[in-house]
Design a protein around this motif. Structure first.
Motif, short mmCIF file in Angstrom:
data_model
loop_
_atom_site.label_atom_id
_atom_site.label_comp_id
_atom_site.label_asym_id
_atom_site.label_seq_id
_atom_site.Cartn_x
_atom_site.Cartn_y
_atom_site.Cartn_z
N GLU A 98 -41.79 52.30 17.06
CA GLU A 98 -41.36 52.54 14.94
C GLU A 98 -40.47 52.98 15.14
OE1 GLU A 98 -42.06 49.72 14.29
OE2 GLU A 98 -40.72 49.87 11.62
N THR A 99 -40.11 54.59 14.81
CA THR A 99 -39.57 55.23 14.67
C THR A 99 -38.32 55.49 15.70
OG1 THR A 99 -40.62 56.73 13.00
CG2 THR A 99 -38.71 57.79 13.99
N ASN A 100 -39.19 55.85 17.58
CA ASN A 100 -38.37 56.11 18.27
C ASN A 100 -37.77 54.55 18.19
OD1 ASN A 100 -39.33 58.37 17.23
ND2 ASN A 100 -40.31 59.03 19.75
N ILE A 101 -38.24 53.46 18.67
CA ILE A 101 -37.87 52.51 19.13
C ILE A 101 -36.92 51.81 18.30
CG2 ILE A 101 -37.72 50.46 21.10
CD1 ILE A 101 -39.87 51.80 22.15
N VAL A 102 -37.23 50.81 17.31
CA VAL A 102 -37.03 50.24 16.50
C VAL A 102 -36.40 51.02 15.14
CG1 VAL A 102 -37.97 49.05 14.30
CG2 VAL A 102 -39.49 48.95 15.96
N GLY A 103 -36.47 52.00 15.10
CA GLY A 103 -35.66 53.06 14.51
C GLY A 103 -34.61 53.50 14.56
#
Ligand code: NAD
Length: 354
Positions: A98-103
């Motif tokens: 969620e954070t590292n890719i989508v964020g």
């Protein structure tokens, strides 16, 4: 210049923000969600500067990102916000995706939307600096090889795979849309304000309270250690002077086996804190070997010659001087780490109207 630093309340981000406020004239917008790893107390020394502004936001929240870009009109984005702990990525990879890719994707889109409407001069000078890790390269099995900027990606853990993925997105946004990006891949950092789940602070604090010093496997994993303030200086050089589209590897030329690091810490503590907890004869007696981490990378080592040659950056601390400073910092800053250990640091987050 006005610089948005994402993850500016984290370990490395806070070192970048302190460096920017204390040693440069730049203005800083710290954009941080304040997860368990974010700690505003790490910014106490600079929070009152009129060149510092805090935005309590999530890089996955596009509406908020658009507002922040419009309101602050940044010249540079330094993107450090991430989930960063390998063990946590093994126990629960979802937050990493969620954070590292989508964020990172959401931040890239917000940056692109802002950048495309800038005047041609500001458009040309804008930079999106993505801060990544050497773990994207997988591990080395020989003793002489080094990771260079052209080493193929072969990540091993959910953490390193999510960072590799974000690196690819950043480079694709440059190639496809022309967004002016620079990327850095750095080795393991250590130093002040490091969250006590990571190897070096965990060992210092466990030793001080007479707890076991758990070492994975045989402790023969090799990491290339860099003092966090050296990394912060390198990052600001790359963000302000790096060539668009380029990648710079950053490392400290300090390859050490984990067990060597733990033994050196014990020796330093023998010297600096000879009065040991009850029942402890020597700090080294606390070392215990525990089952190795699944997929544990054996050796990381960085060839940092490109950033040294092209941007004139070299680390100022040796491993010995940096480790001594770090141990001394933990001895002098009990309030900071006690608030982390007892959870009260998160109250400050609530106190910020967050
Ligand atoms: P950290 O875990 O200490 O800090 C991460 C920060 O990001 C925290 O302040 C957290 O609140 C914030 N954050 C997390 N999710 C967010 C979200 N969705 N939106 C906004 N903020 C969010 O991490 P660190 O060790 O300081 O690492 C910073 C960066 O450097 C990471 O991208 C990491 O991959 C990279 N890196 C770290 C090391 C290292 O040794 N620690 C080495 C090389 C590269």
């Amino acid at each position: 210049m006005k610089i948005i630093v994402t993850g500016g309340a984290g370990f490395i981000g806070s070192a970048v923000v302190r460096h920017l406020i204390m040693d440069t004239e730049h203005q800083v917008v710290n954009l941080d969600k304040l997860t368990y790893a974010g700690n505003l107390a790490s910014l106490d020394s600079v929070a009152n500067s009129d060149r510092y502004h805090f935005e309590h936001s999530d890089i996955c929240d596009r509406v908020e990102l658009d507002r922040i870009f419009m309101q602050h009109q940044p010249d540079i984005v330094m993107h450090l916000a991430a989930e960063s702990h390998v063990d946590r990525s093994i126990d629960g990879p979802a937050a990493f995706i969620e954070t590292n890719i989508v964020g990172t994707y959401t931040l890239l889109e917000a940056a692109r939307n802002y950048w495309k409407d800038l005047s041609s001069q500001r458009k040309e000078s804008f930079r999106f600096h993505h801060v990544s890790t050497d773990e994207v390269y997988g591990d080395l099995h020989g003793t002489d090889d080094l990771f260079t900027e052209t080493t193929p990606y072969a990540p091993s853990s959910p953490y390193s795979a999510s960072k590799a993925s974000s690196d690819h997105l950043v480079r694709a946004w440059h190639r496809t849309y022309g967004l002016p990006v620079v990327v850095t891949n750095c080795s393991n950092n250590y130093g002040p304000f490091h969250f006590p789940e990571k190897l070096i602070p965990l060992m210092i604090l466990n030793a001080l309270s007479g707890k076991n010093l758990p070492v994975y496997g045989k402790g023969n994993q090799v990491r290339d250690w860099l003092y966090v303030e050296d990394h912060a200086r390198a990052l600001v050089k790359v963000a302000t002077l790096g060539l668009i589209g380029e990648t710079y590897n950053i490392g400290g030329h300090n390859e050490k086996q984990n067990i060597e690091v733990v033994r050196t810490l014990c020796t330093l503590l023998e010297e600096l804190v000879p009065a040991k907890p009850a029942g402890v004869d020597k700090y080294e007696d606390l070392i215990t070997y525990v089952t190795d981490r699944p997929g544990h990378d054996l050796r990381y080592a960085i060839d940092a010659s490109k950033i040294e040659r092209e941007l004139g950056w070299v680390p100022e601390e040796s491993f010995e001087s940096g480790l001594r400073k770090t141990v001394q910092w933990y001895l002098n800053n009990k309030d900071w780490w006690q608030a982390v250990l007892n959870g009260s640091y998160q109250m400050e987050r609530l106190g910020q109207g967050a």
